[in-house]
Design a protein around this motif. Structure first.
Motif, PDB file in Angstrom:
ATOM      1  N   MET A   1       0.872  -1.190   0.000  1.00 43.92           N
ATOM      2  CA  MET A   1       0.000   0.000   0.000  1.00 43.92           C
ATOM      3  C   MET A   1       0.902   1.232   0.000  1.00 43.92           C
ATOM      4  O   MET A   1       1.322   1.694   1.046  1.00 43.92           O
ATOM      5  N   ASP A   2       1.197   1.742  -1.180  1.00 41.56           N
ATOM      6  CA  ASP A   2       2.171   2.833  -1.258  1.00 41.56           C
ATOM      7  C   ASP A   2       1.532   4.083  -1.858  1.00 41.56           C
ATOM      8  O   ASP A   2       0.609   3.997  -2.660  1.00 41.56           O
ATOM      9  N   GLY A   3       2.053   5.238  -1.447  1.00 43.51           N
ATOM     10  CA  GLY A   3       1.618   6.500  -2.044  1.00 43.51           C
ATOM     11  C   GLY A   3       0.817   7.397  -1.102  1.00 43.51           C
ATOM     12  O   GLY A   3       0.320   8.444  -1.522  1.00 43.51           O
ATOM     13  N   ASN A   4       0.722   7.023   0.169  1.00 42.55           N
ATOM     14  CA  ASN A   4      -0.022   7.857   1.127  1.00 42.55           C
ATOM     15  C   ASN A   4       0.570   9.258   1.217  1.00 42.55           C
ATOM     16  O   ASN A   4      -0.152  10.258   1.227  1.00 42.55           O
ATOM     17  N   GLY A   5       1.898   9.326   1.316  1.00 44.54           N
ATOM     18  CA  GLY A   5       2.573  10.609   1.499  1.00 44.54           C
ATOM     19  C   GLY A   5       2.384  11.507   0.285  1.00 44.54           C
ATOM     20  O   GLY A   5       2.035  12.684   0.403  1.00 44.54           O
ATOM     21  N   ARG A   6       2.578  10.931  -0.909  1.00 45.97           N
ATOM     22  CA  ARG A   6       2.438  11.729  -2.136  1.00 45.97           C
ATOM     23  C   ARG A   6       0.992  12.167  -2.344  1.00 45.97           C
ATOM     24  O   ARG A   6       0.730  13.268  -2.820  1.00 45.97           O
ATOM     25  N   TRP A   7       0.067  11.312  -1.963  1.00 46.11           N
ATOM     26  CA  TRP A   7      -1.357  11.679  -2.055  1.00 46.11           C
ATOM     27  C   TRP A   7      -1.602  12.956  -1.254  1.00 46.11           C
ATOM     28  O   TRP A   7      -2.271  13.880  -1.724  1.00 46.11           O
TER      29      TRP A   7
ATOM     30  N   ARG B   1      13.376   4.224   9.506  1.00 49.74           N
ATOM     31  CA  ARG B   1      14.289   5.289   9.074  1.00 49.74           C
ATOM     32  C   ARG B   1      13.559   6.598   8.802  1.00 49.74           C
ATOM     33  O   ARG B   1      14.200   7.608   8.504  1.00 49.74           O
ATOM     34  N   ARG B   2      12.256   6.596   8.848  1.00 51.42           N
ATOM     35  CA  ARG B   2      11.494   7.837   8.609  1.00 51.42           C
ATOM     36  C   ARG B   2      11.608   8.764   9.810  1.00 51.42           C
ATOM     37  O   ARG B   2      12.003   8.341  10.902  1.00 51.42           O
ATOM     38  N   PRO B   3      11.233  10.051   9.636  1.00 55.41           N
ATOM     39  CA  PRO B   3      11.281  10.962  10.782  1.00 55.41           C
ATOM     40  C   PRO B   3      10.484  10.398  11.965  1.00 55.41           C
ATOM     41  O   PRO B   3       9.423   9.804  11.759  1.00 55.41           O
TER      42      PRO B   3
HETATM   43 MG    MG Z   1       6.337   5.001  -0.193  1.00 57.56          MG
END
Ligand code: MG
Ligand code: IPE
Ligand code: IPE
Length: 252
Positions: free
Chosen positions: A23-29, A74-76
């Motif tokens: 499930m990718d793309g939450n941040g870009r959304w 590794r994310r903030p």
């Molecule tokens: Mg991603």
């Protein structure tokens, strides 16, 4: 225990028996809408609900969702904390409903890294839904494919120390019972949203012969129609597992 698809060709039904999703793309959304990334993750939870229900209705037996990878630490710190909080809230809110729908919930990954409150919630949710069999929903959290293979190897050798002196005795059937997904057949279909075409250390062992489907759609925007489109594509695949088309037609 399910047989490896590299040994036996599973029946190719129109609907995948096991669907695995990154499930990718939450941040870009969220960024696209000038919103904080957290808004994308919150919308992502709604998408999970939609997809779980659609898969249940379409007869998918196993649905495995990548929620947090072993690399996502590794994310903030702020984003990691938010994702953990969302995980807790979602478990608290959704387990009753999932239980009513006959969903069996499992969490795979190194959950020992989570705080004890979250570990407790996970254990209770798993116990609570343990009798269900309609849809097996698995959340991969602090999961990494390499971690999975290593922990399987470690557990196998702990239980069978004699294999240390006989490494040739280690074959697929010796190792696979120790993989975290040993309760499920290998995924038939893999979907990654968000446009990237990589596995990102998801089920690297189990995806060996899975049909891979990539869509540009960001996860929070995923619709039931998108899932149907992926299933439609899956239906057109000929799964050969090393054999020839003629062999498959002949039923050999
Ligand atoms: Mg991603
Ligand atoms: C997937 O969305 C959710 C998690 C990894 C937890 P991302 O947060 O990776 O979204 P993008 O890739 O930055 O858009
Ligand atoms: C993969 O997404 C992990 C999850 C969806 C949980 P990422 O967004 O973390 O993947 P990479 O790092 O871009 O490959």
């Amino acid at each position: 225990m399910h047989k490896s698809s590299t040994l036996a060709v599973p029946e190719h039904a129109g609907v995948p028996r096991h669907l695995a999703i990154i499930m990718d793309g939450n941040g870009r959304w969220a960024t696209q809408r000038f919103l904080p990334r957290s808004a994308g993750h919150a919308r992502g939870v709604q998408a999970v609900r939609r997809v779980v229900e659609a898969c249940g209705r379409r007869g998918v037996r196993y649905l495995t969702l990548f929620a947090f990878s072993s690399e996502n630490w590794r994310r903030p710190q702020e984003e990691v904390t938010l994702l953990m909080r969302l995980f807790v809230q979602t478990l608290q809110k959704e387990v009753d409903k999932l239980n009513e729908q006959g969903v069996r919930l499992r969490v795979v990954g190194d959950t020992s890294a989570f705080d004890s409150g979250l570990q407790d919630l996970i254990r209770k949710a798993e116990e609570r839904t343990a009798q269900n069999d309609t849809l097996h929903l698995t959340i991969a959290a602090n999961y990494g494919g390499r971690w999975d293979i290593l922990q399987a190897m470690q557990r196998m050798l702990t239980e069978h120390p004699e294999l240390c002196a006989d490494p040739k005795g280690i074959d697929e059937t010796a190792l696979t019972p120790y993989l975290t997904m040993s309760f499920a057949p290998e995924p038939d279909l893999f979907i990654r949203t968000g446009g990237e075409q990589r596995i990102s250390n998801f089920l690297i062992w189990q995806l060996a012969y899975t049909e891979l489907y990539f869509t540009e759609r960001y996860w929070p925007d995923i619709s039931v129609r998108d899932i149907d489109a992926a299933f439609e594509w899956y239906r057109t695949r000929e799964r050969r597992f090393g054999r020839t088309s003629a062999q498959l037609a002949g039923g050999d």
